[in-house]
Scaffold this motif. Sequence first.
Motif, PDB file in Angstrom:
ATOM      1  N   UNK A  38      36.418  58.445  24.658  1.00  0.00           N
ATOM      2  CA  UNK A  38      36.311  58.768  26.165  1.00  0.00           C
ATOM      3  C   UNK A  38      37.983  58.152  26.795  1.00  0.00           C
ATOM      4  N   UNK A  39      37.355  57.739  27.980  1.00  0.00           N
ATOM      5  CA  UNK A  39      39.238  58.010  28.625  1.00  0.00           C
ATOM      6  C   UNK A  39      38.555  57.370  30.226  1.00  0.00           C
ATOM      7  N   UNK A  40      39.354  56.742  30.594  1.00  0.00           N
ATOM      8  CA  UNK A  40      38.882  55.071  31.578  1.00  0.00           C
ATOM      9  C   UNK A  40      38.458  55.830  32.540  1.00  0.00           C
ATOM     10  N   UNK A  41      39.035  57.145  33.396  1.00  0.00           N
ATOM     11  CA  UNK A  41      38.334  57.581  34.437  1.00  0.00           C
ATOM     12  C   UNK A  41      36.878  58.368  34.540  1.00  0.00           C
ATOM     13  N   UNK A  42      36.895  58.387  32.827  1.00  0.00           N
ATOM     14  CA  UNK A  42      35.351  58.861  32.230  1.00  0.00           C
ATOM     15  C   UNK A  42      34.399  57.611  32.629  1.00  0.00           C
ATOM     16  N   UNK A  43      34.434  56.600  32.301  1.00  0.00           N
ATOM     17  CA  UNK A  43      34.076  55.142  32.076  1.00  0.00           C
ATOM     18  C   UNK A  43      33.718  54.907  33.675  1.00  0.00           C
ATOM     19  N   UNK A  44      35.104  55.112  34.491  1.00  0.00           N
ATOM     20  CA  UNK A  44      34.492  54.513  35.898  1.00  0.00           C
ATOM     21  C   UNK A  44      33.753  55.631  36.877  1.00  0.00           C
ATOM     22  N   UNK A  45      33.902  56.515  36.656  1.00  0.00           N
ATOM     23  CA  UNK A  45      32.596  57.362  36.852  1.00  0.00           C
ATOM     24  C   UNK A  45      31.445  57.332  36.436  1.00  0.00           C
ATOM     25  N   UNK A  46      31.398  56.892  35.262  1.00  0.00           N
ATOM     26  CA  UNK A  46      29.804  57.110  35.160  1.00  0.00           C
ATOM     27  C   UNK A  46      29.437  54.969  35.355  1.00  0.00           C
ATOM     28  N   UNK A  47      30.897  54.460  36.077  1.00  0.00           N
ATOM     29  CA  UNK A  47      29.549  53.064  36.614  1.00  0.00           C
ATOM     30  C   UNK A  47      29.631  53.166  37.938  1.00  0.00           C
ATOM     31  N   UNK A  48      29.985  54.454  38.545  1.00  0.00           N
ATOM     32  CA  UNK A  48      29.828  54.791  40.046  1.00  0.00           C
ATOM     33  C   UNK A  48      30.721  54.575  41.152  1.00  0.00           C
ATOM     34  N   UNK A  49      32.364  54.542  40.327  1.00  0.00           N
ATOM     35  CA  UNK A  49      33.825  53.954  40.684  1.00  0.00           C
ATOM     36  C   UNK A  49      34.086  55.522  40.761  1.00  0.00           C
ATOM     37  N   UNK A  50      33.568  56.036  41.406  1.00  0.00           N
ATOM     38  CA  UNK A  50      33.943  57.399  41.467  1.00  0.00           C
ATOM     39  C   UNK A  50      35.402  57.443  42.298  1.00  0.00           C
ATOM     40  N   UNK A  51      35.888  56.277  43.415  1.00  0.00           N
ATOM     41  CA  UNK A  51      37.738  57.056  43.046  1.00  0.00           C
ATOM     42  C   UNK A  51      38.609  56.148  42.853  1.00  0.00           C
ATOM     43  N   UNK A  52      37.991  55.717  41.223  1.00  0.00           N
ATOM     44  CA  UNK A  52      38.416  55.223  40.502  1.00  0.00           C
ATOM     45  C   UNK A  52      39.904  54.257  41.229  1.00  0.00           C
ATOM     46  N   UNK A  53      38.559  53.461  42.154  1.00  0.00           N
ATOM     47  CA  UNK A  53      39.588  51.943  42.576  1.00  0.00           C
ATOM     48  C   UNK A  53      40.143  51.102  41.057  1.00  0.00           C
ATOM     49  N   UNK A  54      41.782  50.626  41.547  1.00  0.00           N
ATOM     50  CA  UNK A  54      42.709  50.325  40.284  1.00  0.00           C
ATOM     51  C   UNK A  54      42.623  50.460  39.093  1.00  0.00           C
ATOM     52  N   UNK A  55      42.135  51.996  39.208  1.00  0.00           N
ATOM     53  CA  UNK A  55      42.620  52.964  37.456  1.00  0.00           C
ATOM     54  C   UNK A  55      43.397  53.823  38.036  1.00  0.00           C
ATOM     55  N   UNK A  56      44.903  54.210  36.744  1.00  0.00           N
ATOM     56  CA  UNK A  56      45.608  54.983  36.673  1.00  0.00           C
ATOM     57  C   UNK A  56      45.879  55.422  35.548  1.00  0.00           C
ATOM     58  N   UNK A  57      45.895  56.537  35.011  1.00  0.00           N
ATOM     59  CA  UNK A  57      45.695  56.793  32.923  1.00  0.00           C
ATOM     60  C   UNK A  57      47.293  57.722  33.339  1.00  0.00           C
ATOM     61  N   UNK A  58      47.730  58.005  32.485  1.00  0.00           N
ATOM     62  CA  UNK A  58      48.636  58.826  31.450  1.00  0.00           C
ATOM     63  C   UNK A  58      48.766  59.877  30.682  1.00  0.00           C
ATOM     64  N   UNK A  59      48.586  60.862  31.031  1.00  0.00           N
ATOM     65  CA  UNK A  59      49.166  61.626  30.071  1.00  0.00           C
ATOM     66  C   UNK A  59      49.890  62.393  29.742  1.00  0.00           C
ATOM     67  N   UNK A  60      50.232  62.880  28.514  1.00  0.00           N
ATOM     68  CA  UNK A  60      51.662  63.892  27.730  1.00  0.00           C
ATOM     69  C   UNK A  60      51.256  64.872  27.026  1.00  0.00           C
TER      70      UNK A  60
END
Length: 399
Positions: A222-244
């Motif tokens: 799972x990814x951080x944004x995925x969990x944030x969205x599932x928790x209702x944090x649909x703006x992804x406050x305080x979350x930044x993901x890094x992919x390559x």
Amino acid sequence: MTPNLKHLHPYPFEKLAQLKQDIVPPKDKSPIALSMGEPTHATPHLIQEALLTHLHGLANYPTTKGLPELRQTIAEWISRRFQIPANIINPETQVLPVNGTREALFSFAQCLIDSTKVSPVVIMPNPFYQIYEGAALLAGAEPYFLNTLEDSDYLPDFDAVPDDIWQRCQLIYICSPGNPTGSVIDQAGHEKLLNLAEKHDFVIASDECYTEIYDNESNPPPGLLQTAYNMGNTAFKRCVIFHSLSKRSNAPGLRSGFVAGDAELLKDYFQYRTYHGCAMPLPTQHASIQAWKDEHHVVENRRLYREKFAAFIDILDEVCTVTQPPASFYVWLKTPIADTEFAQRLFAQENITVLPGSFLSRDFDGINPGLNHVRIALVAPLDECVEAANRIKNFLNSL
């Protein structure tokens, strides 16, 4: 020069070069390098073709924000991969292309940390990717380490952090799947951290560059944004993901990745990057579009790693305890002698290079969690990984 430079530690591979400096390995055994996480699988033709097709783009300055098509492609990939409904990720405000996660993980801290506040803290796992520590030190913050130990499945224990550290924390780096352990933070772990971030007002930088190298096709990390969205944090406050694309698409030389998440944070980070001068070349952007659109080569990539893990572990299982992690391409091997001695003698006897675990960690809270471990990157071709396993088996039998 900034006085913070004096706080930087030598890089792990600099230490490794010194460790091997006076050793002459056996000439009758070909060298096998398993120390660096540099993929050697073939870069997909679709990436190479897109680069060649768009070489005319070298005549134009790229923009820091990148092509709209690239940001749209990335937003669509995030939605597919992490089961976030379409149109939740705004490619205009929540996605930025970066030249590999390394430069972004470093520069993000320089942009974010407010060194005028009393004793700012950056939390990170231990062992860790040394960029986290260097980014914290050069931003004028104090690194705080979370030991990841076998008893906790090599995962960070967020409950172990004192309240006064959380209160001074401005940024936490997490790495899932982990480097060097391959451990995966599950949704419950993300939820706990997100609740802490809301309570103490810090930012989560989630390094997810190994997230596409996993064992079970039906159970991707799972990814951080995925969990944030599932928790209702649909703006992804305080979350930044890094992919390559380095690991996912075997394209470390492309230097292509992205950051995504909190629009307010990325607005400031975009301004920082405009001055930083790190726009992605247009041919690279077009090649990245093709890479993020295609999953066939990624599925094949995972198959190749599974094949190597199976062969490597089958050989070594007779002489030591070795397990396949849920994700990444690393074996985090316990050593019966000191990790530095193990690496030295393995090179001297078998001409195999591995990375001592203590080079990836710090002494913290009376523990160095990298001691008596080595990181083995199964990046070489299958036949070399099989040969390496047999040589390591012989070496272990000689101890």
